[in-house]
Each structure stands twice: as structure tokens, then as C-alpha cells.
Design a protein around this motif. Structure first.
Motif, PDB file in Angstrom:
ATOM      1  N   GLN A 284      -3.885 -12.510 -18.669  1.00 50.14           N
ATOM      2  CA  GLN A 284      -3.944 -12.066 -17.194  1.00 50.14           C
ATOM      3  C   GLN A 284      -4.925 -13.004 -16.522  1.00 50.14           C
ATOM      4  OE1 GLN A 284      -3.833  -7.356 -16.917  1.00 50.14           O
ATOM      5  NE2 GLN A 284      -4.488  -7.586 -18.856  1.00 50.14           N
ATOM      6  N   TRP A 286      -5.675 -13.533 -13.850  1.00 47.45           N
ATOM      7  CA  TRP A 286      -6.397 -12.942 -12.427  1.00 47.45           C
ATOM      8  C   TRP A 286      -7.895 -12.287 -12.878  1.00 47.45           C
ATOM      9  CZ3 TRP A 286      -1.634 -11.444 -13.922  1.00 47.45           C
ATOM     10  CH2 TRP A 286      -1.164 -10.359 -14.773  1.00 47.45           C
ATOM     11  N   PHE A 287      -8.200 -11.817 -14.024  1.00 46.42           N
ATOM     12  CA  PHE A 287      -9.175 -11.453 -14.655  1.00 46.42           C
ATOM     13  C   PHE A 287     -10.371 -12.649 -15.069  1.00 46.42           C
ATOM     14  CE2 PHE A 287      -7.253  -7.270 -15.748  1.00 46.42           C
ATOM     15  CZ  PHE A 287      -7.566  -6.728 -14.584  1.00 46.42           C
ATOM     16  N   ALA A 343      -6.788  -2.501 -20.851  1.00 46.30           N
ATOM     17  CA  ALA A 343      -6.283  -2.183 -22.402  1.00 46.30           C
ATOM     18  C   ALA A 343      -5.350  -3.266 -22.810  1.00 46.30           C
ATOM     19  CB  ALA A 343      -6.033  -0.707 -22.498  1.00 46.30           C
ATOM     20  N   MET A 381      -5.875  -2.836  -4.691  1.00 43.02           N
ATOM     21  CA  MET A 381      -5.771  -1.686  -4.157  1.00 43.02           C
ATOM     22  C   MET A 381      -7.076  -1.389  -3.570  1.00 43.02           C
ATOM     23  SD  MET A 381      -3.018   0.937  -5.530  1.00 43.02           S
ATOM     24  CE  MET A 381      -3.392   2.683  -5.104  1.00 43.02           C
TER      25      MET A 381
HETATM   26  C1  FMN Z   1      -7.003   2.216 -18.874  1.00 45.14           C
HETATM   27  C2  FMN Z   1      -6.779   1.121 -18.049  1.00 45.14           C
HETATM   28  C3  FMN Z   1      -6.030   0.106 -18.274  1.00 45.14           C
HETATM   29  C4  FMN Z   1      -5.667  -1.010 -17.027  1.00 45.14           C
HETATM   30  N1  FMN Z   1      -5.011  -2.120 -17.473  1.00 45.14           N
HETATM   31  C5  FMN Z   1      -4.914  -3.046 -16.641  1.00 45.14           C
HETATM   32  C6  FMN Z   1      -4.328  -4.221 -16.875  1.00 45.14           C
HETATM   33  O1  FMN Z   1      -3.950  -4.522 -18.099  1.00 45.14           O
HETATM   34  N2  FMN Z   1      -3.955  -5.319 -15.990  1.00 45.14           N
HETATM   35  C7  FMN Z   1      -4.582  -4.786 -14.523  1.00 45.14           C
HETATM   36  O2  FMN Z   1      -4.501  -5.879 -13.751  1.00 45.14           O
HETATM   37  N3  FMN Z   1      -5.299  -3.706 -14.179  1.00 45.14           N
HETATM   38  C8  FMN Z   1      -5.416  -2.787 -15.289  1.00 45.14           C
HETATM   39  N4  FMN Z   1      -5.957  -1.489 -14.930  1.00 45.14           N
HETATM   40  C9  FMN Z   1      -6.365  -1.196 -13.322  1.00 45.14           C
HETATM   41  C10 FMN Z   1      -5.426  -0.314 -12.896  1.00 45.14           C
HETATM   42  O3  FMN Z   1      -4.344  -1.565 -12.573  1.00 45.14           O
HETATM   43  C11 FMN Z   1      -5.991  -0.141 -11.586  1.00 45.14           C
HETATM   44  O4  FMN Z   1      -7.103   1.007 -11.744  1.00 45.14           O
HETATM   45  C12 FMN Z   1      -4.905   0.582 -10.630  1.00 45.14           C
HETATM   46  O5  FMN Z   1      -4.135   0.040 -10.198  1.00 45.14           O
HETATM   47  C13 FMN Z   1      -5.735   1.389  -9.558  1.00 45.14           C
HETATM   48  O6  FMN Z   1      -6.424   0.759  -8.574  1.00 45.14           O
HETATM   49  P1  FMN Z   1      -7.850   0.628  -8.516  1.00 45.14           P
HETATM   50  O7  FMN Z   1      -8.556   0.717  -9.494  1.00 45.14           O
HETATM   51  O8  FMN Z   1      -8.366  -0.647  -7.514  1.00 45.14           O
HETATM   52  O9  FMN Z   1      -7.937   1.780  -7.380  1.00 45.14           O
HETATM   53  C14 FMN Z   1      -6.311  -0.670 -15.915  1.00 45.14           C
HETATM   54  C15 FMN Z   1      -7.148   0.551 -15.451  1.00 45.14           C
HETATM   55  C16 FMN Z   1      -7.236   1.592 -16.471  1.00 45.14           C
HETATM   56  C17 FMN Z   1      -7.765   2.748 -16.284  1.00 45.14           C
END
Ligand code: FMN
Length: 385
Positions: A284, A286-287, A343, A381
């Protein structure tokens, strides 16, 4: 020689679907199904295919009492017993057999942690190693998902008829709002920005550090932290990968919550941390520019000491990590930075890099934070009033 079965074992009837070319050319159904039995033994961490006679032996040889090997061979055949010992599904007490001793050691480790059997299997067989986009890790967009699966179930449900719901007044603004509304998952980090020491220090101490120690019974200590934790045990350990943290050499560290210190585990150059960052979050990209990434890994023994072989313990470990990550998000937001949690991580690679044993240290998630680059290359978002 004495033998017994490994402590935890599940047998899954696996169905493999394949194109049946003969039927296809004959104008019949194109799918063929093959059945096989797969043994899921968490101490091995790898699936083992087994035959029906081997399954009969596994169902007959118990996992508590040691039995004479010769007696088991008489009942189930020497070949089957030998194969199950070789595969690590049966455990032998032979001190001279190095492979058998290694299986015995893994089985003992599993037993000593007090895992709930289903939880151990769920954990050990949901880990990824070297998962990459080109190997099957896919990140489909919402548009692609809708094409494949149709529209998703709606975002909210109604459980009573119109007019029966009690309408609540809008909430008043309060102090936490600024942070809550600014929080978002960052996916466009500034690849050059360095995380100041003071910011990293506050983030780590407030999100993961101890705010006090209490002796609940003689020699039984708990830490007070700023997130809740099942049983107050705080089993989640924090491992840090520093890429660009002021005053901290690039590399891997363990964060000590009482000493409030980074304990060095491995020095790295920035090319190595960048490579590991990609690997940790399964490509990923982007991270990976986040200057500080954090691995949340539950030291299961700490929770399972109280909740041994407990139906809810595994769930509690996952919830604990979720609470920590939200506290981390809010602290990063307060410091003017986006954060992330994922995750979708390569647990096996993370375990290898940080020296973690998956039977003892359960990698749950990876978080990170850093300054936003200002670009919008990957979707985010943010709250829009
Ligand atoms: C358990 C969990 C797993 C997530 N896994 C990913 C991921 O693998 N890739 C990613 O880009 N975002 C991941 N996210 C972020 C979510 O996509 C994000 O929280 C969601 O789109 C809502 O956006 P916000 O956090 O900006 O409000 C994860 C969030 C949670 C809570």
C-alpha cells in the motif's frame, strides 16, 4: 518412544474447484470439484494434507497423555504414525530427533500460552507473508466493487416505522469536536518531512505509554493508559519503525511504556526502511512515506494469563488494538497530522523483522502518521461541512 497428538488441531474438508476440460468439450458443466482433508495445526502455521487413515489415527491418539508408539502403530499402521510424526501432527518425546524436537518445542509454546483453540487457528492461518499487489493483494475501488458485486447494503438501517423513532436534538459543540472532525486517514504523506522528537514523544507516551502503575495483588502489576484494555492488562506491545524521526536513527525499535524509551532492535538505512515499509503494509504505497510506523502486537500471554482458553479473549485483543489506534489517530490529529491504521499487513515479514513469535506475539495492525503532502494522489475522506 512415547507420542501424543499436537495440542490444537482442526480438520477442514477442502473443496478445490477446477475447469473439467473433458466435461467442457462434451458440452456439459465446466466445473469439477475435488475434495481433500486439510489439517490446521496452529503450532505448525502451515496446512498439512491428511488421508482418512491418518485422520483416524489423529482422532484416536489424545493430546494430553503420552502413549507408547508401538501400541499406536499396531492400531494405525507404522507408516501412518511415522508420516504424522514427520508432519508434526503427532509429537514424539525422542530427544535425539532434531525435527521432532522442533515440533515438540512449538507445541509446548502453544500449550504454554493458553490459547483458545479456535482463536489460535484463526490467528495463525490468517497471517500473510510476502503478500503483494502482483501476487493477489488487490485494492479495488468502490466503482469496481459495484461492478463485481452490485451495490452494497445501505449505510444505515431502520428498525421501526416512520413516526415511531424518537428524534434527538442536534448535539452541542464541545471541546473534543475540533479533533474528532479533523481526524482522517492520511494517504498522501510528505516524503521529505521529518517528525519532530517532541511530537513523536507525545504521541508515543500518550497513546501507548504508562500513566501510572498499580499493584493489584502481590507482584501483579497493571498500567494505567489513556485507552481502555480488557481486564486492564494492556497486552499490546508497540514496535516502531522510524524512517524520519528527529533524533532517532532509522531502524526498528520497541517502545517501552514505563521507561518511555525506544529500545533499538535493528539499525537500517533509509532504503531498507522504505523497502520494509512497503512489505509491512502489503504494497500500500500510499502509507509508506509516513515517517513513523507502528506495529501493534498483542503479547497474548499477558491477556491469556487471566482469560485462559477463553472464548472472548481473542476478540478482546483485537478491540484493544482498535482503541489504541484511535487514540493514536486523535493525538496525531491534535498535532496537525493525519494518521492511518491497516490490518492488510504482512504479519510474517513483520514478525521476522522485529523478532516476534506468532504463537506469543500477535501482530494485529500497523499504524502510522506524518505531515500531509498537500497532494491528493490517493483518495482521503476528510470531513466536509
Ligand atoms: C481495521 C481497519 C483497517 C483498515 N485498513 C485499511 C487499509 O488496509 N488500507 C487503507 O487505505 N485504509 C484502511 N483503513 C482506513 C479506512 O479505510 C478508513 O478509516 C475509512 O475509509 C474511513 O475514512 P476516515 O478514517 O478518513 O474517516 C482501515 C481502517 C480500519 C479501522
Amino acid at each position: 518412544m512415547l507420542i501424543r497428538r499436537c495440542a490444537v488441531l482442526f480438520l477442514e474438508p477442502r473443496e478445490d474447484l477446477d475447469i473439467d476440460w473433458t466435461s467442457l468439450f462434451a458440452g456439459e458443466g465446466a466445473l469439477g470439484a475435488t475434495m481433500r482433508w486439510v489439517a490446521l495445526a496452529p503450532h505448525l502455521g502451515e496446512e498439512v494434507e491428511v488421508t482418512l487413515p491418518e485422520m483416524a489415527a489423529l482422532g484416536d491418539i489424545g493430546f494430553t497423555l503420552w502413549q507408547d508408539r508401538a501400541g499406536c502403530e499396531e492400531r494405525h499402521g507404522a507408516d501412518h504414525v511415522a508420516r504424522l510424526l514427520q508432519a508434526g501432527l503427532l509429537i514424539g518425546d525422542d530427544a535425539d530427533d532434531a525435527t521432532g524436537a522442533a515440533f515438540r518445542e512449538r507445541d509446548e509454546t502453544l500449550r504454554s500460552q493458553h490459547w483458545r483453540p479456535l482463536s489460535a487457528a484463526a490467528h495463525m492461518f490468517s497471517r500473510w507473508g510476502d503478500m503483494r499487489v502482483d501476487k493477489g493483494m488487490q485494492f479495488p475501488s468502490f466503482e469496481e466493487l459495484v461492478v463485481s458485486y452490485g451495490t452494497p447494503p445501505g449505510p444505515a438501517i431502520e428498525r421501526c416505522a416512520d413516526g415511531q423513532a424518537i428524534m434527538l436534538p442536534p448535539p452541542e459543540r464541545a471541546r473534543l469536536d475540533d479533533t474528532l472532525f479533523q481526524r482522517y486517514t492520511g494517504r498522501n504523506f510528505d516524503a521529505a518531512a521529518v517528525l519532530p522528537t517532541a511530537t513523536a514523544s507525545r504521541l508515543l507516551q500518550r497513546a501507548f505509554g504508562s500513566q501510572g502503575e498499580r499493584e493489584m495483588a502481590p507482584d501483579a502489576f497493571v498500567l494505567k493508559k489513556l485507552s481502555p484494555s480488557a481486564g486492564g492488562l494492556h497486552p499490546t506491545e508497540v514496535y516502531v519503525m522510524a524512517q524520519r524521526v528527529e533524533g532517532v536513527a532509522p531502524g526498528l525499535y520497541h517502545y517501552h511504556p514505563v521507561r518511555h524509551a525506544l529500545e533499538p532492535l535493528a539499525a537500517m538505512d533509509t532504503a531498507q526502511t522504505a523497502e520494509l515499509a512497503m512489505r509491512m503494509v502489503a504494497d500500500q504505497d500510499w502509507f509508506v512515506d509516513a515517517p513513523m510506523m507502528i506495529v501493534l502486537a498483542a503479547r497474548v500471554e499477558r491477556n491469556f494469563w487471566k482469560y485462559r482458553n477463553h472464548a472472548k479473549a481473542y476478540r478482546a485483543l483485537l478491540l484493544d488494538a482498535g482503541h489504541l489506534s484511535q487514540t493514536f489517530y486523535l493525538l496525531a490529529t491534535e498535532a496537525g497530522m493525519p494518521a492511518f491504521v491497516t490490518a492488510a499487513v504482512n504479519e510474517v515479514d513483520i514478525e521476522r523483522a522485529f523478532g516476534l513469535d506468532p504463537l506469543k506475539d500477535m501482530v494485529v495492525a500497523v499504524c502510522g502518521c506524518g505531515m500531509a503532502s498537500g497532494a491528493q494522489d490517493t483518495v482521503e475522506m476528510r470531513y466536509e461541512p
